[in-house]
Write a protein that holds these residues in place. Structure first.
Motif, PDB file in Angstrom:
ATOM      1  N   ARG A  53     -46.956  95.830  46.825  1.00 46.18           N
ATOM      2  CA  ARG A  53     -48.195  96.300  47.457  1.00 46.18           C
ATOM      3  C   ARG A  53     -48.400  95.676  48.836  1.00 46.18           C
ATOM      4  O   ARG A  53     -49.113  96.232  49.680  1.00 46.18           O
ATOM      5  CB  ARG A  53     -49.395  95.964  46.562  1.00 46.18           C
ATOM      6  CG  ARG A  53     -49.470  96.760  45.274  1.00 46.18           C
ATOM      7  CD  ARG A  53     -50.787  96.560  44.548  1.00 46.18           C
ATOM      8  NE  ARG A  53     -50.788  97.235  43.264  1.00 46.18           N
ATOM      9  CZ  ARG A  53     -50.498  96.642  42.116  1.00 46.18           C
ATOM     10  NH1 ARG A  53     -50.190  95.341  42.111  1.00 46.18           N
ATOM     11  NH2 ARG A  53     -50.511  97.316  40.986  1.00 46.18           N
ATOM     12  N   ALA A  54     -47.794  94.508  49.057  1.00 43.12           N
ATOM     13  CA  ALA A  54     -47.969  93.805  50.332  1.00 43.12           C
ATOM     14  C   ALA A  54     -47.057  94.334  51.433  1.00 43.12           C
ATOM     15  O   ALA A  54     -47.193  93.949  52.597  1.00 43.12           O
ATOM     16  CB  ALA A  54     -47.723  92.310  50.127  1.00 43.12           C
ATOM     17  N   ILE A  55     -46.127  95.221  51.055  1.00 41.40           N
ATOM     18  CA  ILE A  55     -45.197  95.782  52.047  1.00 41.40           C
ATOM     19  C   ILE A  55     -45.827  97.009  52.695  1.00 41.40           C
ATOM     20  O   ILE A  55     -46.227  97.949  52.015  1.00 41.40           O
ATOM     21  CB  ILE A  55     -43.850  96.160  51.380  1.00 41.40           C
ATOM     22  CG1 ILE A  55     -43.196  94.925  50.766  1.00 41.40           C
ATOM     23  CG2 ILE A  55     -42.918  96.799  52.399  1.00 41.40           C
ATOM     24  CD1 ILE A  55     -41.908  95.222  50.008  1.00 41.40           C
ATOM     25  N   HIS A  56     -45.917  96.998  53.996  1.00 44.30           N
ATOM     26  CA  HIS A  56     -46.550  98.093  54.726  1.00 44.30           C
ATOM     27  C   HIS A  56     -45.531  99.211  54.997  1.00 44.30           C
ATOM     28  O   HIS A  56     -44.896  99.265  56.040  1.00 44.30           O
ATOM     29  CB  HIS A  56     -47.150  97.586  56.041  1.00 44.30           C
ATOM     30  CG  HIS A  56     -48.205  96.554  55.849  1.00 44.30           C
ATOM     31  ND1 HIS A  56     -49.452  96.840  55.332  1.00 44.30           N
ATOM     32  CD2 HIS A  56     -48.203  95.207  56.077  1.00 44.30           C
ATOM     33  CE1 HIS A  56     -50.177  95.748  55.267  1.00 44.30           C
ATOM     34  NE2 HIS A  56     -49.440  94.734  55.710  1.00 44.30           N
ATOM     35  N   ASP A  57     -45.379 100.058  54.000  1.00 45.87           N
ATOM     36  CA  ASP A  57     -44.479 101.206  54.113  1.00 45.87           C
ATOM     37  C   ASP A  57     -45.123 102.365  53.365  1.00 45.87           C
ATOM     38  O   ASP A  57     -45.432 102.258  52.172  1.00 45.87           O
ATOM     39  CB  ASP A  57     -43.099 100.895  53.526  1.00 45.87           C
ATOM     40  CG  ASP A  57     -42.131 102.054  53.688  1.00 45.87           C
ATOM     41  OD1 ASP A  57     -41.486 102.147  54.746  1.00 45.87           O
ATOM     42  OD2 ASP A  57     -42.042 102.869  52.750  1.00 45.87           O
ATOM     43  N   LYS A  58     -45.336 103.469  54.071  1.00 42.44           N
ATOM     44  CA  LYS A  58     -46.081 104.594  53.511  1.00 42.44           C
ATOM     45  C   LYS A  58     -45.422 105.164  52.258  1.00 42.44           C
ATOM     46  O   LYS A  58     -46.083 105.375  51.228  1.00 42.44           O
ATOM     47  CB  LYS A  58     -46.231 105.687  54.576  1.00 42.44           C
ATOM     48  CG  LYS A  58     -47.094 106.855  54.119  1.00 42.44           C
ATOM     49  CD  LYS A  58     -47.261 107.874  55.240  1.00 42.44           C
ATOM     50  CE  LYS A  58     -48.123 109.041  54.785  1.00 42.44           C
ATOM     51  NZ  LYS A  58     -48.300 110.048  55.877  1.00 42.44           N
ATOM     52  N   GLU A  59     -44.128 105.420  52.312  1.00 42.02           N
ATOM     53  CA  GLU A  59     -43.433 106.030  51.171  1.00 42.02           C
ATOM     54  C   GLU A  59     -43.410 105.089  49.970  1.00 42.02           C
ATOM     55  O   GLU A  59     -43.551 105.529  48.823  1.00 42.02           O
ATOM     56  CB  GLU A  59     -42.013 106.416  51.578  1.00 42.02           C
ATOM     57  CG  GLU A  59     -41.966 107.554  52.595  1.00 42.02           C
ATOM     58  CD  GLU A  59     -40.549 108.007  52.872  1.00 42.02           C
ATOM     59  OE1 GLU A  59     -39.617 107.498  52.202  1.00 42.02           O
ATOM     60  OE2 GLU A  59     -40.367 108.881  53.742  1.00 42.02           O
ATOM     61  N   LEU A  60     -43.220 103.799  50.218  1.00 39.06           N
ATOM     62  CA  LEU A  60     -43.223 102.833  49.126  1.00 39.06           C
ATOM     63  C   LEU A  60     -44.595 102.773  48.474  1.00 39.06           C
ATOM     64  O   LEU A  60     -44.702 102.725  47.239  1.00 39.06           O
ATOM     65  CB  LEU A  60     -42.819 101.459  49.642  1.00 39.06           C
ATOM     66  CG  LEU A  60     -42.863 100.319  48.613  1.00 39.06           C
ATOM     67  CD1 LEU A  60     -41.924 100.610  47.440  1.00 39.06           C
ATOM     68  CD2 LEU A  60     -42.500  98.993  49.260  1.00 39.06           C
ATOM     69  N   GLN A  61     -45.640 102.803  49.274  1.00 35.30           N
ATOM     70  CA  GLN A  61     -46.993 102.725  48.732  1.00 35.30           C
ATOM     71  C   GLN A  61     -47.361 103.967  47.918  1.00 35.30           C
ATOM     72  O   GLN A  61     -48.181 103.900  47.005  1.00 35.30           O
ATOM     73  CB  GLN A  61     -48.000 102.502  49.864  1.00 35.30           C
ATOM     74  CG  GLN A  61     -47.878 101.146  50.538  1.00 35.30           C
ATOM     75  CD  GLN A  61     -47.820  99.994  49.539  1.00 35.30           C
ATOM     76  OE1 GLN A  61     -48.646  99.909  48.628  1.00 35.30           O
ATOM     77  NE2 GLN A  61     -46.838  99.110  49.720  1.00 35.30           N
ATOM     78  N   VAL A  62     -46.738 105.087  48.258  1.00 37.94           N
ATOM     79  CA  VAL A  62     -46.949 106.304  47.457  1.00 37.94           C
ATOM     80  C   VAL A  62     -46.434 106.074  46.039  1.00 37.94           C
ATOM     81  O   VAL A  62     -47.086 106.438  45.047  1.00 37.94           O
ATOM     82  CB  VAL A  62     -46.239 107.511  48.104  1.00 37.94           C
ATOM     83  CG1 VAL A  62     -46.217 108.695  47.126  1.00 37.94           C
ATOM     84  CG2 VAL A  62     -46.937 107.911  49.385  1.00 37.94           C
ATOM     85  N   PHE A  67     -47.349 104.698  40.307  1.00 40.82           N
ATOM     86  CA  PHE A  67     -47.150 103.853  39.121  1.00 40.82           C
ATOM     87  C   PHE A  67     -48.486 103.349  38.596  1.00 40.82           C
ATOM     88  O   PHE A  67     -48.783 103.442  37.395  1.00 40.82           O
ATOM     89  CB  PHE A  67     -46.246 102.673  39.461  1.00 40.82           C
ATOM     90  CG  PHE A  67     -45.972 101.759  38.298  1.00 40.82           C
ATOM     91  CD1 PHE A  67     -44.897 101.977  37.455  1.00 40.82           C
ATOM     92  CD2 PHE A  67     -46.814 100.682  38.036  1.00 40.82           C
ATOM     93  CE1 PHE A  67     -44.654 101.139  36.370  1.00 40.82           C
ATOM     94  CE2 PHE A  67     -46.577  99.845  36.951  1.00 40.82           C
ATOM     95  CZ  PHE A  67     -45.503 100.072  36.124  1.00 40.82           C
ATOM     96  N   THR A  68     -49.309 102.815  39.493  1.00 41.60           N
ATOM     97  CA  THR A  68     -50.588 102.219  39.095  1.00 41.60           C
ATOM     98  C   THR A  68     -51.566 103.257  38.548  1.00 41.60           C
ATOM     99  O   THR A  68     -52.201 103.036  37.510  1.00 41.60           O
ATOM    100  CB  THR A  68     -51.237 101.506  40.294  1.00 41.60           C
ATOM    101  OG1 THR A  68     -50.323 100.546  40.834  1.00 41.60           O
ATOM    102  CG2 THR A  68     -52.512 100.786  39.871  1.00 41.60           C
ATOM    103  N   SER A  69     -51.693 104.384  39.244  1.00 46.46           N
ATOM    104  CA  SER A  69     -52.658 105.402  38.825  1.00 46.46           C
ATOM    105  C   SER A  69     -52.300 105.991  37.465  1.00 46.46           C
ATOM    106  O   SER A  69     -53.172 106.177  36.612  1.00 46.46           O
ATOM    107  CB  SER A  69     -52.743 106.512  39.874  1.00 46.46           C
ATOM    108  OG  SER A  69     -51.494 107.150  40.052  1.00 46.46           O
TER     109      SER A  69
END
Length: 203
Positions: A53-62, A67-69
Motif C-alpha cells: 500500500r505504501a508503493i505509489h503505483d497506480k496499477e499496483l494499487q488497483v 484484494f482488500t475490497s
C-alpha cells in the motif's frame, strides 16, 4: 511470497498480486474463496499488503484495492451467513451416523484426533492433510482407489514427518489408510472381473 516480498520490480509485484487475486476470485463458492485467501494470508501476504500500500503505483494499487475490497465483502457475506458452531457440526455428524456402521469409524476418528498434540509445531501438517482429504471426500467423483495417489503419499508423509508424535499412532493411521485403499481396489478388481466374465458368457 518470497518473490513478492523481495523483488524491487513494481510491475512484477503487480502481476504477482494480480495472479493471486485471479486465483482467489476464480473460486465461485464463498467458503472455498475465503479458504484460498486465508492460505495466502497464512503464507505471509497479510504483512506484505501494508508495504504494498505504501508503493505509489497506480496499477499496483488497483490490485491492492481489489484484494482488500473483496476480502471485506466476503467477510461481511460470511457474517450474514449463519455458520453452525463446532458443537452443532458435531451433533449433525452424530445424528447422520447414528445406528449406522459409519458410527464406529466416526468414534474411532474422534479418538485418534483427541490424541493429537496441538502444541506440536509439526501438527499443522497433519491437520492440513486431514482438511484436504475431508474436502476431497465431499466431491461426487471421489474415489479412494481410483485417484489421489499423490494425496495418499502426501497424507502419509505429513503424518510420518511429525517426529514427536507417537510412532505407533503414526504407523496405525498410515496403515489403516493404505489397507482400506488396497481393500477397495481389490473389490473393484473383482467386480470388473465378474462383469467381464458375464459379458463373455452373453457372447
Amino acid at each position: 511470497m518470497y518473490e513478492l516480498r523481495n523483488t524491487v520490480n513494481v510491475t512484477y509485484k503487480t502481476r504477482l498480486l494480480s495472479f493471486i487475486n485471479c486465483l482467489i476470485l476464480g473460486c465461485s463458492d464463498l467458503q472455498r474463496r475465503v479458504c484460498t485467501r486465508n492460505k495466502f494470508l497464512r503464507c505471509g501476504l497479510g504483512p506484505l499488503m501494508c508495504s504494498l500500500r505504501a508503493i505509489h503505483d497506480k496499477e499496483l494499487q488497483v490490485q491492492v484495492s481489489a484484494f482488500t475490497s473483496h476480502q471485506h465483502r466476503d467477510e461481511m457475506e460470511l457474517e450474514l451467513t449463519k455458520q453452525p458452531t463446532p458443537h452443532q457440526l458435531f451433533e449433525t455428524i452424530l445424528k447422520k451416523t447414528a445406528d449406522t456402521p459409519q458410527a464406529v469409524w466416526f468414534i474411532s476418528m474422534l479418538r485418534n484426533l483427541a490424541q493429537l498434540d496441538v502444541t506440536n509445531p509439526n501438527e499443522d501438517n497433519i491437520w492440513k492433510a486431514l482438511d484436504a482429504l475431508s474436502y476431497e471426500a465431499t466431491l461426487p467423483v471421489f474415489s479412494v482407489y481410483k485417484k489421489h495417489e499423490h494425496t495418499q503419499q502426501k497424507f502419509k508423509k505429513c503424518v510420518e514427518n511429525c517426529c514427536s508424535m507417537n510412532v505407533r499412532q503414526s504407523h496405525d493411521i498410515c496403515e489403516s489408510w493404505m489397507v482400506s485403499t488396497k481393500a477397495e481396489a481389490e473389490d473393484d478388481r473383482k467386480i470388473k472381473q465378474l462383469s467381464h466374465q458375464d459379458k463373455q458368457h452373453q457372447l
